[in-house]
Design a protein around this motif. Sequence first.
Motif, PDB file in Angstrom:
ATOM      1  N   GLY A   1       3.093  -4.369  -6.971  1.00 41.72           N
ATOM      2  CA  GLY A   1       2.090  -4.337  -5.898  1.00 41.72           C
ATOM      3  C   GLY A   1       0.713  -3.939  -6.385  1.00 41.72           C
ATOM      4  O   GLY A   1      -0.277  -4.163  -5.697  1.00 41.72           O
ATOM      5  N   VAL A   2       0.663  -3.358  -7.603  1.00 40.69           N
ATOM      6  CA  VAL A   2      -0.652  -3.028  -8.186  1.00 40.69           C
ATOM      7  C   VAL A   2      -1.231  -4.280  -8.829  1.00 40.69           C
ATOM      8  O   VAL A   2      -0.535  -4.977  -9.591  1.00 40.69           O
ATOM      9  N   VAL A   3      -2.484  -4.568  -8.529  1.00 40.92           N
ATOM     10  CA  VAL A   3      -3.162  -5.687  -9.200  1.00 40.92           C
ATOM     11  C   VAL A   3      -3.683  -5.189 -10.547  1.00 40.92           C
ATOM     12  O   VAL A   3      -3.373  -5.750 -11.587  1.00 40.92           O
ATOM     13  N   THR A   4      -4.470  -4.165 -10.517  1.00 35.53           N
ATOM     14  CA  THR A   4      -4.830  -3.448 -11.739  1.00 35.53           C
ATOM     15  C   THR A   4      -5.423  -2.109 -11.344  1.00 35.53           C
ATOM     16  O   THR A   4      -5.707  -1.849 -10.183  1.00 35.53           O
TER      17      THR A   4
ATOM     18  N   ARG B   1       0.810  -1.229   0.000  1.00 37.32           N
ATOM     19  CA  ARG B   1       0.000   0.000   0.000  1.00 37.32           C
ATOM     20  C   ARG B   1       0.847   1.285   0.000  1.00 37.32           C
ATOM     21  O   ARG B   1       0.663   2.157  -0.838  1.00 37.32           O
ATOM     22  N   SER B   2       1.815   1.375   0.913  1.00 43.85           N
ATOM     23  CA  SER B   2       2.583   2.624   1.037  1.00 43.85           C
ATOM     24  C   SER B   2       3.515   2.813  -0.162  1.00 43.85           C
ATOM     25  O   SER B   2       3.653   3.920  -0.680  1.00 43.85           O
ATOM     26  N   HIS B   3       4.121   1.711  -0.599  1.00 44.95           N
ATOM     27  CA  HIS B   3       4.999   1.792  -1.772  1.00 44.95           C
ATOM     28  C   HIS B   3       4.210   2.279  -2.995  1.00 44.95           C
ATOM     29  O   HIS B   3       4.634   3.210  -3.694  1.00 44.95           O
ATOM     30  N   VAL B   4       3.055   1.658  -3.223  1.00 45.00           N
ATOM     31  CA  VAL B   4       2.258   2.042  -4.406  1.00 45.00           C
ATOM     32  C   VAL B   4       1.803   3.495  -4.267  1.00 45.00           C
ATOM     33  O   VAL B   4       1.841   4.270  -5.244  1.00 45.00           O
TER      34      VAL B   4
ATOM     35  N   ASP C   1      -2.935  12.066  -6.194  1.00 46.49           N
ATOM     36  CA  ASP C   1      -3.086  12.107  -4.730  1.00 46.49           C
ATOM     37  C   ASP C   1      -3.869  10.877  -4.290  1.00 46.49           C
ATOM     38  O   ASP C   1      -5.101  10.892  -4.270  1.00 46.49           O
ATOM     39  N   PRO C   2      -3.166   9.787  -3.943  1.00 45.57           N
ATOM     40  CA  PRO C   2      -3.879   8.549  -3.578  1.00 45.57           C
ATOM     41  C   PRO C   2      -4.490   8.634  -2.177  1.00 45.57           C
ATOM     42  O   PRO C   2      -3.869   9.150  -1.253  1.00 45.57           O
ATOM     43  N   VAL C   3      -5.715   8.129  -2.073  1.00 46.14           N
ATOM     44  CA  VAL C   3      -6.417   8.096  -0.781  1.00 46.14           C
ATOM     45  C   VAL C   3      -6.861   6.650  -0.536  1.00 46.14           C
ATOM     46  O   VAL C   3      -7.515   6.036  -1.395  1.00 46.14           O
ATOM     47  N   TYR C   4      -6.485   6.132   0.621  1.00 42.29           N
ATOM     48  CA  TYR C   4      -6.853   4.762   1.000  1.00 42.29           C
ATOM     49  C   TYR C   4      -8.363   4.686   1.215  1.00 42.29           C
ATOM     50  O   TYR C   4      -8.923   5.492   1.964  1.00 42.29           O
TER      51      TYR C   4
END
Length: 223
Positions: free
Chosen positions: A195-198, A144-147, A157-160
């Motif tokens: 780490g990304v699935v898609t 998660r953090s790496h991606v 700006d990624p948001v969990y």
Amino acid sequence: MNQDQLKQAVAQAAVDHILPRLDSKSVIGVGTGSTANFFIDALAKHRMEFDGAVASSEATAARLKGHGIPVYDLNTVSELEFYVDGADESDEHLHLIKGGGAALTREKIVAAVARTFICIADASKLVPVLGTFPLPVEVIPMARSHVARELVKLGGDPVYREGVLTDNGNIILDVHNMSIVDPVKLEADINAIVGVVTNGLFAARPADLLLLGTAEGVKRISR
Ligand code: 5RP
């Protein structure tokens, strides 16, 4: 017409489009979300005119089964003429953003197998440029953090997405403020992050036909 009535109209238009092309052996790929649910409900009235369906999520599988429609594992199906699904955004080239319902990976797999991808959406989903809707990215939890850091390098700006696990046991990062000028390249660039699935861009394999619900009726946009 309100938004639900527009979704219902395009769902019915999709059923009307595929029905004459089905036979008793046909298996139909079915998407996920409120528009796809209207499609399932409309399709169920013609239960005897096709064999069954492949579902893009557990929720869709449950709804199909609730209507008595057999649900097949994609690996057991050799041919899928149609995949019918909604979208969060579409541009005029039928490049899509999907994944608002967190089902993007299975949706992309079923869309890849189908010969014809019919996207059904109300008029609010057609946009000049993709990206107002935050782009969902399915990620292996430990990455998660790496991606997220890599997505920032790509300008987003990624948001969990709190409290959401996909049907595959992964998490979703929603990427805001992404400038999507080249959806095909961005789809590939994000998918190349370890780490990304898609991701929710459906640009390498866009829809073939968009049925768009408008106040003036259902518009058909083909590639
Ligand atoms: C689910 C999706 C849906 O197709 C998308 O979120 C549109 O949903 P709705 O039909 O409820 O507006 O991609 O992962």
